[in-house]
Design a protein around this motif. Structure first.
Motif, PDB file in Angstrom:
ATOM      1  N   ALA A  85      51.117  52.536   5.772  1.00 47.12           N
ATOM      2  CA  ALA A  85      50.739  53.001   4.246  1.00 47.12           C
ATOM      3  C   ALA A  85      50.967  54.758   4.333  1.00 47.12           C
ATOM      4  O   ALA A  85      51.624  55.301   3.390  1.00 47.12           O
ATOM      5  CB  ALA A  85      49.449  53.160   4.136  1.00 47.12           C
ATOM      6  N   TRP A  86      50.770  55.391   5.343  1.00 46.82           N
ATOM      7  CA  TRP A  86      51.107  56.575   5.677  1.00 46.82           C
ATOM      8  C   TRP A  86      52.677  57.070   5.456  1.00 46.82           C
ATOM      9  O   TRP A  86      53.319  57.821   4.783  1.00 46.82           O
ATOM     10  CB  TRP A  86      50.524  57.288   6.963  1.00 46.82           C
ATOM     11  N   PHE A  87      53.368  56.273   6.376  1.00 42.21           N
ATOM     12  CA  PHE A  87      54.871  56.596   6.581  1.00 42.21           C
ATOM     13  C   PHE A  87      55.402  56.263   5.136  1.00 42.21           C
ATOM     14  O   PHE A  87      56.347  57.045   4.632  1.00 42.21           O
ATOM     15  CB  PHE A  87      55.502  55.886   7.534  1.00 42.21           C
ATOM     16  N   PHE A  88      55.146  55.011   4.680  1.00 42.30           N
ATOM     17  CA  PHE A  88      55.693  54.399   3.255  1.00 42.30           C
ATOM     18  C   PHE A  88      55.472  55.379   2.005  1.00 42.30           C
ATOM     19  O   PHE A  88      56.338  55.602   1.445  1.00 42.30           O
ATOM     20  CB  PHE A  88      55.577  53.011   3.120  1.00 42.30           C
ATOM     21  N   GLY A  89      54.144  55.509   1.879  1.00 41.81           N
ATOM     22  CA  GLY A  89      53.651  56.462   0.910  1.00 41.81           C
ATOM     23  C   GLY A  89      54.237  57.718   1.105  1.00 41.81           C
ATOM     24  O   GLY A  89      54.658  58.456  -0.161  1.00 41.81           O
ATOM     25  N   ASN A  90      54.234  58.399   1.961  1.00 49.09           N
ATOM     26  CA  ASN A  90      55.059  59.899   2.163  1.00 49.09           C
ATOM     27  C   ASN A  90      56.532  59.756   1.865  1.00 49.09           C
ATOM     28  O   ASN A  90      56.948  60.683   1.417  1.00 49.09           O
ATOM     29  CB  ASN A  90      54.800  60.346   3.580  1.00 49.09           C
ATOM     30  N   SER A  91      57.257  58.814   2.294  1.00 53.24           N
ATOM     31  CA  SER A  91      58.564  58.743   2.042  1.00 53.24           C
ATOM     32  C   SER A  91      58.650  58.504   0.508  1.00 53.24           C
ATOM     33  O   SER A  91      59.614  59.153  -0.049  1.00 53.24           O
ATOM     34  CB  SER A  91      59.379  57.315   2.601  1.00 53.24           C
ATOM     35  N   ILE A  92      58.068  57.814  -0.105  1.00 53.78           N
ATOM     36  CA  ILE A  92      58.010  57.655  -1.655  1.00 53.78           C
ATOM     37  C   ILE A  92      57.746  59.027  -2.447  1.00 53.78           C
ATOM     38  O   ILE A  92      58.056  59.497  -3.290  1.00 53.78           O
ATOM     39  CB  ILE A  92      57.174  56.644  -2.330  1.00 53.78           C
ATOM     40  N   VAL A  93      56.612  59.672  -1.843  1.00 45.64           N
ATOM     41  CA  VAL A  93      56.235  60.952  -2.577  1.00 45.64           C
ATOM     42  C   VAL A  93      57.204  61.911  -2.240  1.00 45.64           C
ATOM     43  O   VAL A  93      57.621  62.758  -3.238  1.00 45.64           O
ATOM     44  CB  VAL A  93      54.794  61.501  -1.928  1.00 45.64           C
ATOM     45  N   SER A  94      57.892  62.193  -1.171  1.00 44.83           N
ATOM     46  CA  SER A  94      58.854  63.060  -0.859  1.00 44.83           C
ATOM     47  C   SER A  94      60.049  62.813  -1.836  1.00 44.83           C
ATOM     48  O   SER A  94      60.701  63.973  -2.261  1.00 44.83           O
ATOM     49  CB  SER A  94      59.340  63.096   0.415  1.00 44.83           C
ATOM     50  N   SER A  95      60.293  61.530  -2.207  1.00 44.85           N
ATOM     51  CA  SER A  95      61.606  61.169  -2.961  1.00 44.85           C
ATOM     52  C   SER A  95      61.292  61.938  -4.230  1.00 44.85           C
ATOM     53  O   SER A  95      62.380  62.459  -4.971  1.00 44.85           O
ATOM     54  CB  SER A  95      61.890  59.973  -2.839  1.00 44.85           C
ATOM     55  N   PHE A  96      60.040  61.975  -4.659  1.00 45.85           N
ATOM     56  CA  PHE A  96      59.578  62.574  -6.265  1.00 45.85           C
ATOM     57  C   PHE A  96      59.570  64.164  -6.098  1.00 45.85           C
ATOM     58  O   PHE A  96      60.087  64.779  -7.105  1.00 45.85           O
ATOM     59  CB  PHE A  96      58.361  61.956  -6.513  1.00 45.85           C
ATOM     60  N   HIS A  97      59.511  64.562  -4.824  1.00 46.83           N
ATOM     61  CA  HIS A  97      59.564  66.146  -4.911  1.00 46.83           C
ATOM     62  C   HIS A  97      60.957  66.626  -4.471  1.00 46.83           C
ATOM     63  O   HIS A  97      61.164  67.718  -4.773  1.00 46.83           O
ATOM     64  CB  HIS A  97      58.686  66.437  -3.608  1.00 46.83           C
ATOM     65  N   SER A  98      61.908  65.848  -4.231  1.00 51.53           N
ATOM     66  CA  SER A  98      63.286  66.156  -3.872  1.00 51.53           C
ATOM     67  C   SER A  98      63.798  66.656  -5.152  1.00 51.53           C
ATOM     68  O   SER A  98      64.017  66.395  -6.206  1.00 51.53           O
ATOM     69  CB  SER A  98      63.795  64.901  -3.247  1.00 51.53           C
ATOM     70  N   THR A  99      64.447  67.895  -5.069  1.00 50.46           N
ATOM     71  CA  THR A  99      65.092  68.628  -6.096  1.00 50.46           C
ATOM     72  C   THR A  99      66.704  68.649  -6.078  1.00 50.46           C
ATOM     73  O   THR A  99      67.579  68.683  -6.899  1.00 50.46           O
ATOM     74  CB  THR A  99      64.785  69.863  -6.537  1.00 50.46           C
ATOM     75  N   GLY A 100      67.099  68.294  -4.667  1.00 50.42           N
ATOM     76  CA  GLY A 100      68.586  68.346  -4.500  1.00 50.42           C
ATOM     77  C   GLY A 100      68.965  69.839  -4.150  1.00 50.42           C
ATOM     78  O   GLY A 100      70.095  70.270  -4.021  1.00 50.42           O
ATOM     79  N   ALA A 101      68.085  70.842  -4.233  1.00 49.19           N
ATOM     80  CA  ALA A 101      68.515  72.195  -4.130  1.00 49.19           C
ATOM     81  C   ALA A 101      68.695  72.613  -2.810  1.00 49.19           C
ATOM     82  O   ALA A 101      68.034  72.289  -1.848  1.00 49.19           O
ATOM     83  CB  ALA A 101      67.250  73.185  -4.671  1.00 49.19           C
ATOM     84  N   PHE A 102      69.781  73.418  -2.494  1.00 48.98           N
ATOM     85  CA  PHE A 102      70.285  73.905  -1.408  1.00 48.98           C
ATOM     86  C   PHE A 102      70.787  75.195  -1.701  1.00 48.98           C
ATOM     87  O   PHE A 102      71.976  75.400  -2.127  1.00 48.98           O
ATOM     88  CB  PHE A 102      71.212  72.991  -0.541  1.00 48.98           C
ATOM     89  N   GLU A 103      69.913  76.309  -1.223  1.00 50.00           N
ATOM     90  CA  GLU A 103      70.563  77.684  -1.189  1.00 50.00           C
ATOM     91  C   GLU A 103      70.492  78.542  -0.092  1.00 50.00           C
ATOM     92  O   GLU A 103      69.725  78.271   0.824  1.00 50.00           O
ATOM     93  CB  GLU A 103      69.581  78.210  -2.412  1.00 50.00           C
ATOM     94  N   VAL A 104      71.721  79.250   0.040  1.00 48.30           N
ATOM     95  CA  VAL A 104      71.691  80.184   1.271  1.00 48.30           C
ATOM     96  C   VAL A 104      71.628  81.622   0.675  1.00 48.30           C
ATOM     97  O   VAL A 104      72.060  82.122  -0.149  1.00 48.30           O
ATOM     98  CB  VAL A 104      73.008  79.936   1.902  1.00 48.30           C
ATOM     99  N   TYR A 105      70.747  82.329   1.561  1.00 47.74           N
ATOM    100  CA  TYR A 105      70.612  83.636   1.144  1.00 47.74           C
ATOM    101  C   TYR A 105      70.802  84.532   2.080  1.00 47.74           C
ATOM    102  O   TYR A 105      70.556  84.059   3.334  1.00 47.74           O
ATOM    103  CB  TYR A 105      69.014  84.134   0.581  1.00 47.74           C
ATOM    104  N   PHE A 106      71.427  85.793   1.953  1.00 50.48           N
ATOM    105  CA  PHE A 106      71.617  86.543   3.079  1.00 50.48           C
ATOM    106  C   PHE A 106      71.529  88.001   2.710  1.00 50.48           C
ATOM    107  O   PHE A 106      72.055  88.325   1.634  1.00 50.48           O
ATOM    108  CB  PHE A 106      73.194  86.422   3.557  1.00 50.48           C
ATOM    109  N   ASP A 107      70.777  88.602   3.300  1.00 44.92           N
ATOM    110  CA  ASP A 107      70.159  90.090   2.900  1.00 44.92           C
ATOM    111  C   ASP A 107      69.592  90.114   1.647  1.00 44.92           C
ATOM    112  O   ASP A 107      69.871  91.106   0.839  1.00 44.92           O
ATOM    113  CB  ASP A 107      71.498  90.984   3.121  1.00 44.92           C
ATOM    114  N   GLY A 108      68.799  89.202   1.412  1.00 45.62           N
ATOM    115  CA  GLY A 108      68.106  88.920   0.024  1.00 45.62           C
ATOM    116  C   GLY A 108      68.942  88.676  -1.206  1.00 45.62           C
ATOM    117  O   GLY A 108      68.514  88.681  -2.460  1.00 45.62           O
ATOM    118  N   LYS A 109      70.268  88.521  -1.189  1.00 46.93           N
ATOM    119  CA  LYS A 109      70.941  87.966  -1.949  1.00 46.93           C
ATOM    120  C   LYS A 109      71.661  86.595  -1.879  1.00 46.93           C
ATOM    121  O   LYS A 109      71.927  86.233  -0.929  1.00 46.93           O
ATOM    122  CB  LYS A 109      72.374  88.786  -2.143  1.00 46.93           C
ATOM    123  N   GLU A 110      71.701  86.028  -3.031  1.00 52.94           N
ATOM    124  CA  GLU A 110      72.060  84.695  -3.060  1.00 52.94           C
ATOM    125  C   GLU A 110      73.520  84.357  -2.779  1.00 52.94           C
ATOM    126  O   GLU A 110      74.318  85.022  -3.404  1.00 52.94           O
ATOM    127  CB  GLU A 110      71.865  83.765  -4.412  1.00 52.94           C
TER     128      GLU A 110
END
Length: 119
Positions: free
Chosen positions: A53-78
Motif C-alpha cells: 500500500a505504501w509503495f503503490f500509493g506513493n507511486s500513484i500520488v507522485s504521478s499526480f504531482h509530476s509537472t514535467g518541469a526541468f529547469e537549469v539555473y546558473f548564477d541565479g539566471k535560467e
C-alpha cells in the motif's frame, strides 16, 4: 484538481494501512461485522500489505504531482527550461549551459582585469 486527488489517494492509503494494523476492530468500527475474505488474507501478511500500500500509493500520488518541469539555473539566471522549449534536447541543454558558464567567466575575468589595471 490533481492536488486534491493526490491528497485523497494519500488519505485512502493511510486509512488502509491503519485498518490493516488495527485488524478486525477497524472493520467493526465502520459497521462491518463479517470479515471479507480478502481482509483475512491481508491480515495473514500485514507487513507485505502495508509495504504494498505504501509503495503503490506513493507511486500513484507522485504521478499526480509530476509537472514535467526541468529547469537549469546558473548564477541565479535560467539557462534552460523544458517547459519553455517543449522538450528535452541534451545537446541544446549542454550548449546553453556552456554558453552561460563561458559568459559568466568572461564577465568575471573582464571585471577583475579592469580592477587590476585601475590599481
Amino acid at each position: 484538481m490533481n492536488l486534491a486527488i493526490a491528497k485523497g489517494i494519500s488519505m485512502l492509503q493511510m486509512a488502509f494501512i491503519g485498518a490493516v494494523l488495527a485488524g478486525e476492530s477497524a472493520l467493526r468500527m465502520v459497521g462491518i461485522n463479517n470479515n471479507p475474505e480478502w481482509f483475512a488474507a491481508v491480515q495473514e501478511n500485514k507487513i507485505g500489505a502495508c509495504m504494498g500500500a505504501w509503495f503503490f500509493g506513493n507511486s500513484i500520488v507522485s504521478s499526480f504531482h509530476s509537472t514535467g518541469a526541468f529547469e537549469v539555473y546558473f548564477d541565479g539566471k535560467e539557462v534552460f527550461s523544458k517547459l519553455k522549449t517543449g522538450g528535452l534536447n541534451a545537446q541544446q541543454l549542454f550548449g546553453d549551459l556552456d554558453a552561460a558558464i563561458q559568459s559568466h567567466y568572461t564577465t568575471q575575468g573582464g571585471d577583475s582585469a579592469q580592477k587590476s589595471s585601475a590599481l
